[in-house]
Design an enzyme around this catalytic site. Structure first.
Site, PDB file in Angstrom:
ATOM      1  N   LYS A  32      -9.691  -3.035 -17.047  1.00 31.26           N
ATOM      2  CA  LYS A  32      -9.757  -4.105 -16.044  1.00 31.26           C
ATOM      3  C   LYS A  32     -10.842  -5.106 -16.409  1.00 31.26           C
ATOM      4  O   LYS A  32     -10.626  -6.324 -16.418  1.00 31.26           O
ATOM      5  CB  LYS A  32     -10.047  -3.526 -14.657  1.00 31.26           C
ATOM      6  N   CYS A  69      -5.344  -7.310   3.759  1.00 29.27           N
ATOM      7  CA  CYS A  69      -4.733  -6.019   3.391  1.00 29.27           C
ATOM      8  C   CYS A  69      -5.830  -5.010   3.063  1.00 29.27           C
ATOM      9  O   CYS A  69      -5.982  -4.552   1.925  1.00 29.27           O
ATOM     10  CB  CYS A  69      -3.790  -6.217   2.208  1.00 29.27           C
ATOM     11  N   CYS A 110      -1.979  -5.983   9.439  1.00 37.07           N
ATOM     12  CA  CYS A 110      -0.572  -6.361   9.262  1.00 37.07           C
ATOM     13  C   CYS A 110      -0.118  -7.388  10.296  1.00 37.07           C
ATOM     14  O   CYS A 110       0.716  -8.245  10.000  1.00 37.07           O
ATOM     15  CB  CYS A 110       0.314  -5.122   9.353  1.00 37.07           C
ATOM     16  N   CYS A 154      -0.668 -10.846   9.073  1.00 40.19           N
ATOM     17  CA  CYS A 154      -0.213 -11.110   7.703  1.00 40.19           C
ATOM     18  C   CYS A 154       1.108 -11.876   7.727  1.00 40.19           C
ATOM     19  O   CYS A 154       2.078 -11.450   8.374  1.00 40.19           O
ATOM     20  CB  CYS A 154      -0.043  -9.804   6.936  1.00 40.19           C
ATOM     21  N   CYS A 199       7.275  -6.994   3.850  1.00 41.72           N
ATOM     22  CA  CYS A 199       6.479  -5.950   3.206  1.00 41.72           C
ATOM     23  C   CYS A 199       6.958  -4.573   3.645  1.00 41.72           C
ATOM     24  O   CYS A 199       6.991  -4.281   4.847  1.00 41.72           O
ATOM     25  CB  CYS A 199       4.996  -6.136   3.573  1.00 41.72           C
TER      26      CYS A 199
END
Length: 265
Positions: free
Chosen positions: A170, A240, A247, A250, A256
């Site tokens: 990463k 998130c 949620c 969102c 989702c």
């Protein structure tokens, strides 16, 4: 042989043409599957996430690795500071990493200064980043390796970067992007890993960020690789969340597969 027909099997008398007609013409199925997998609705989801991230006011936007280096320093020093900030950021909030980098830069965040500083002093400067004792040791080891093998600069390849103590895939991909301006892969941290699984962006659920990176790179258009890290990291910091994601606010909640399963409506 995967292309073996029934006429090749012992004791069978059928002609090859019969099998070919049944498979290709009667069923209408191509002999080889060429299309690649991609998640349904991913473009809608991405559009909603972009909209939610348009203000760029998450911690990563102001204190991420691309904001932690001295913009007036020589290129070689800037690149080293990008790498150091990435090393410190592992399992550490951006606010804590940013504060540690300010102290390191005031002390002198160059390869030469890190080599001239003992581990105990380095530890005090970077505390309380996660695993600060290990990271103080990695900073010393990495600086020594940069000095002896890379002329004091950071490697300009993922292969070279992951050889450095304390540097994983990463960090390597993010360093290639921020320090060298090259997109070598997707930088996948815990936020990108978690959200990709929640959104259904992986052909199969993954257990590690590295598995997630390989899966994402298998279908996500390469021109999106650069933005996906900061986009999802900020989204993970603000909406998130790891525990009790928001949620209900969102924009992507109706597209989702994980919406409202991990948080109250």
């Amino acid at each position: 042989d995967p292309l073996k027909t029934e006429e090749d099997a012992p004791g069978r008398g059928r002609r090859r043409r019969q099998l070919k007609v049944e498979y290709e013409e009667d069923r209408g199925v191509p002999a080889m599957k060429t299309e690649h997998w991609e998640p349904p609705d991913w473009e809608k989801q991405l559009g909603y996430i972009r909209a939610m991230r348009s203000s760029r006011d998450a911690p990563v936007d102001n204190m991420g690795a691309d904001k932690c280096y001295d913009s007036d320093a020589p290129g070689q020093v800037k690149r080293f500071q990008v790498l150091v900030s990435l090393m410190l950021s592992s399992q550490t909030k951006d606010q804590v990493t940013s504060a540690a980098m300010r102290k390191l830069r005031a002390h002198g965040c160059t390869v030469e200064n890190i080599l001239a500083t003992n581990e105990e002093t380095l530890g005090r400067l970077i505390y309380p980043v996660g695993f600060w004792r290990n990271k103080a040791r990695y900073l010393k080891l990495t600086s020594a390796m940069l000095q002896t093998e890379f002329g004091g600069d950071i490697p300009d390849s993922v292969e070279g970067l992951v050889r450095l103590p304390g540097v994983g895939p990463k960090m390597a991909h993010l360093a290639m992007d921020i320090a060298w301006g090259q997109v070598s892969g997707i930088g996948v941290d815990t936020h990108v890993h978690r959200i990709s699984n929640r959104l259904g962006w992986l052909e199969k659920p993954t257990k590690t960020p590295e598995e997630t990176r390989k899966s994402l790179e298998g279908w996500l258009p390469r021109e999106l690789w650069r933005e996906i890290n900061w986009l999802l990291v900020g989204f993970g910091q603000q909406v998130c969340l790891p525990v009790s994601p928001l949620c209900s606010v969102c924009l992507s909640q109706h597209h989702c597969p994980s919406a409202h399963k991990k948080s109250p409506r």
